[in-house]
Design an enzyme around this catalytic site. Structure first.
Site, PDB file in Angstrom:
ATOM      1  CB  CYS A 136      -0.720   0.111   1.094  1.00 29.13           C
ATOM      2  SG  CYS A 136      -1.953  -1.308   1.219  1.00 29.13           S
TER       3      CYS A 136
HETATM    4  C1  BEZ Z   1       0.468  -4.668   2.072  1.00 27.86           C
HETATM    5  O1  BEZ Z   1       0.236  -3.714   1.595  1.00 27.86           O
HETATM    6  O2  BEZ Z   1       1.753  -4.982   1.663  1.00 27.86           O
HETATM    7  C2  BEZ Z   1      -0.298  -5.544   2.707  1.00 27.86           C
HETATM    8  C3  BEZ Z   1      -1.523  -5.385   3.182  1.00 27.86           C
HETATM    9  C4  BEZ Z   1      -2.184  -6.334   3.822  1.00 27.86           C
HETATM   10  C5  BEZ Z   1      -1.734  -7.499   3.802  1.00 27.86           C
HETATM   11  C6  BEZ Z   1      -0.761  -7.894   3.348  1.00 27.86           C
HETATM   12  C7  BEZ Z   1       0.114  -7.169   2.776  1.00 27.86           C
END
Ligand code: BEZ
Length: 211
Positions: free
Chosen positions: A45
């Site tokens: 994200c």
């Molecule tokens: C990420 O943005 O890396 C992420 C978000 C939620 C669960 C796993 C990874």
């Protein structure tokens, strides 16, 4: 209930990093993209928000407003924005909805319980000036989205909203486009003064009309 193409994008009021926003009012007469992030302080994200922020001038050129969402509150988003600026080299420059009660995530069916029952998937909704949903995309938490693809599809949607055309596989801005199947050859001749090439009666190509 899932949101389908052609549905009116549900309106809502939410706290964001830029204050309280009424969604339809925020979109105004232009296009909009609403996209969800599973959680704050997560790696994928963080990279996505940096990439959307860097690409904002491209969305501005297309009269398209961005609004993100993550299931934490705006205070948390504010601290995360510092990390985004530090690691991605760009400040967050569009609102991020604080959705700790999952109100908007539920309205837009962004939580897919068989994937994760509390975090959102990576949803993308492109909304037209008529507030209808023009595109939906869903990615899992483990896969970051491709901002260039979102711009590419936005270009296709905006073009086909103005002209009776469709865009072929892997089309990019400036490539030839497909003459709308609903047009007769006579109508196509009138609408596309640059002419068109008929590969099959149902497959006619013409230069991009607004170039
Ligand atoms: C990420 O943005 O890396 C992420 C978000 C939620 C669960 C796993 C990874």
């Amino acid at each position: 209930m899932a949101i389908r193409l052609g549905d009116t994008a549900p309106d809502f009021t939410a706290d964001t990093t830029e204050g309280t926003i009424s969604f339809h009012e925020y979109l105004g007469d232009g296009w909009g993209i609403l996209f969800s992030h599973p959680k704050d302080f997560t790696p994928v994200c963080t990279t996505e928000l940096g990439a959307f922020a860097k690409a904002k001038p491209e969305f501005d050129k297309r009269n398209t407003k961005l609004i993100g969402l993550s299931v934490d509150d705006v205070t948390s988003h504010g601290s995360w924005a510092g990390d985004i600026a530090e690691t991605q080299g760009t400040a967050l420059n569009f609102p991020l909805i604080g959705d700790e009660d999952r109100k908007v995530a539920t309205l837009y069916d962004m939580i897919h319980p068989n994937a994760d029952d509390t975090l959102t998937v990576r949803s993308v909704f492109i909304i037209g000036p008529d507030k209808k949903v023009k595109l939906t995309l869903t990615y899992p938490a483990s896969t970051g989205r491709n901002v260039d693809e979102i711009i590419r599809v936005l270009d296709s949607l905006q073009l086909s909203s103005q002209y009776s055309v469709a865009t072929p596989v892997n089309w990019r801005e400036g490539d030839d486009v497909i003459v709308g199947v609903g047009l007769s050859d006579e109508e196509a001749t009138q609408k596309f003064p640059k002419g068109f090439t008929t590969l099959k009666p149902y497959l006619r190509l013409t230069p991009q009309p607004n170039k």
